[in-house]
Motif scaffolding. Sequence first.
Motif, PDB file in Angstrom:
ATOM      1  N   LYS A 138      -2.057   4.508  -3.760  1.00 49.88           N
ATOM      2  CA  LYS A 138      -2.963   3.365  -3.927  1.00 49.88           C
ATOM      3  C   LYS A 138      -4.094   3.347  -2.904  1.00 49.88           C
ATOM      4  O   LYS A 138      -5.013   2.532  -3.014  1.00 49.88           O
ATOM      5  CB  LYS A 138      -2.181   2.056  -3.803  1.00 49.88           C
ATOM      6  CG  LYS A 138      -1.100   1.844  -4.853  1.00 49.88           C
ATOM      7  CD  LYS A 138      -0.382   0.521  -4.596  1.00 49.88           C
ATOM      8  CE  LYS A 138       0.730   0.266  -5.592  1.00 49.88           C
ATOM      9  NZ  LYS A 138       1.437  -1.008  -5.304  1.00 49.88           N
ATOM     10  N   LEU A 139      -4.028   4.227  -1.923  1.00 47.74           N
ATOM     11  CA  LEU A 139      -4.900   4.112  -0.750  1.00 47.74           C
ATOM     12  C   LEU A 139      -6.385   4.175  -1.095  1.00 47.74           C
ATOM     13  O   LEU A 139      -7.191   3.409  -0.546  1.00 47.74           O
ATOM     14  CB  LEU A 139      -4.548   5.202   0.265  1.00 47.74           C
ATOM     15  CG  LEU A 139      -5.347   5.179   1.568  1.00 47.74           C
ATOM     16  CD1 LEU A 139      -5.133   3.871   2.304  1.00 47.74           C
ATOM     17  CD2 LEU A 139      -4.948   6.355   2.453  1.00 47.74           C
ATOM     18  N   TYR A 166      -7.595   0.910  -2.155  1.00 51.52           N
ATOM     19  CA  TYR A 166      -7.082  -0.238  -1.400  1.00 51.52           C
ATOM     20  C   TYR A 166      -8.206  -0.825  -0.544  1.00 51.52           C
ATOM     21  O   TYR A 166      -8.905  -0.105   0.163  1.00 51.52           O
ATOM     22  CB  TYR A 166      -5.914   0.196  -0.517  1.00 51.52           C
ATOM     23  CG  TYR A 166      -4.984  -0.936  -0.160  1.00 51.52           C
ATOM     24  CD1 TYR A 166      -3.921  -1.276  -0.989  1.00 51.52           C
ATOM     25  CD2 TYR A 166      -5.170  -1.682   1.009  1.00 51.52           C
ATOM     26  CE1 TYR A 166      -3.066  -2.314  -0.667  1.00 51.52           C
ATOM     27  CE2 TYR A 166      -4.325  -2.725   1.333  1.00 51.52           C
ATOM     28  CZ  TYR A 166      -3.269  -3.043   0.486  1.00 51.52           C
ATOM     29  OH  TYR A 166      -2.436  -4.073   0.799  1.00 51.52           O
ATOM     30  N   CYS A 199       0.828  -1.196   0.000  1.00 49.88           N
ATOM     31  CA  CYS A 199       0.000   0.000   0.000  1.00 49.88           C
ATOM     32  C   CYS A 199       0.865   1.249   0.000  1.00 49.88           C
ATOM     33  O   CYS A 199       1.969   1.272   0.545  1.00 49.88           O
ATOM     34  CB  CYS A 199      -0.929   0.017   1.219  1.00 49.88           C
ATOM     35  SG  CYS A 199      -2.101   1.390   1.224  1.00 49.88           S
TER      36      CYS A 199
END
Length: 354
Positions: A320-321, A324, A316
């Motif tokens: 990308k959070l 995610y 992560c």
Amino acid sequence: MIRHNIFSEDTQKAVASASAVFRSYPFFMSNYIWCKELLLKKKNPEHAAEAVELGIRHAKMLNLDAHLLPVVYIDWMLPEAIEELKNQGIPEWVLLESMKDIEIWIKVYRRYHGDKVGLDQIGWVFRSVSGRVRRFGSLQFEEVTYEFPFLIFKNRQTGEYKALACPGLKVDQDGYFSGTNGRNFNRESETYVNVQKETVTGFSPDHKQGFLKMEKAVTLNLSDWELKLAPGEKAVAVHIPEGADLSPDKIDSALETAKEYYSGSLLVCDSWLLDPHLEAILPEKSRIISFMERFYKMPLKMEQPQILERVMGFDCSMEKLEKYPCSTSLQISLKKYLLGGKEMFTTAGFLPWK
């Protein structure tokens, strides 16, 4: 032969099938002997890990199950490693607890590699195999060179502790080291330390919130304040294993049990678990909050907060959070907090011990 049941059943099966393959190559036997010497005789986990990494490269060239190689090497050397450390006076129960970290990191590897048995945190795991990192209950302990850029003083009368930042450090408008979390800054200042015959002046952190207070320098009278720890001296670091029970009684027990094996009056730590901002995403009576509050906190420069990899996942990042996936309440709270424009910080700290 695997002893002491350090490995899970899946790991044991994988090692058993791979051992004969690696033993059939003279290179891997030679590589293993050198690795074992570096680790058990020379007590150099870093160089031993480098040797294994070269072995992994060789295994990939031969189309073998390369990342199983360090697990196989550990299996081969564990009986000798445990016996040698017992001869140094380390109780067997401490050694067996310490070696559990091996399987923890094998499980982490499996999580990100389609459930295949392997290991990539080799240098860290070798610190347990060599006896450098030892586990007592919920915590791991390690003798280290103290590197945080803070001088730690203790008041001779009151027992209060106060840290002063070392000179020449760039600090942003919020009291964090410039570049922390990749954050921008609109104002920057620099720390200094002025040592006189009877006093020392510098900038001290807010030890509850973990940022530097740059508005006004602090002057300590050296007749009242004693320097207890400075960069370059030996210290004892505390690490928190994955899945550790952070209940106050368990932490008290770990600290008390480990005391007799180490010298020094202070423990040092750097972790996402010391971040005061955890109070915004965790219940007030959380065991993590209770653990965090034990420490005097200081800022630490990191490119991104450690909590991303440890709570969300090693793959992560802030980029990308948003997409995610979350499966725990902590992940959900953290994601909402960070996507709301707020920050978490990997934080340094120290804890009076003796």
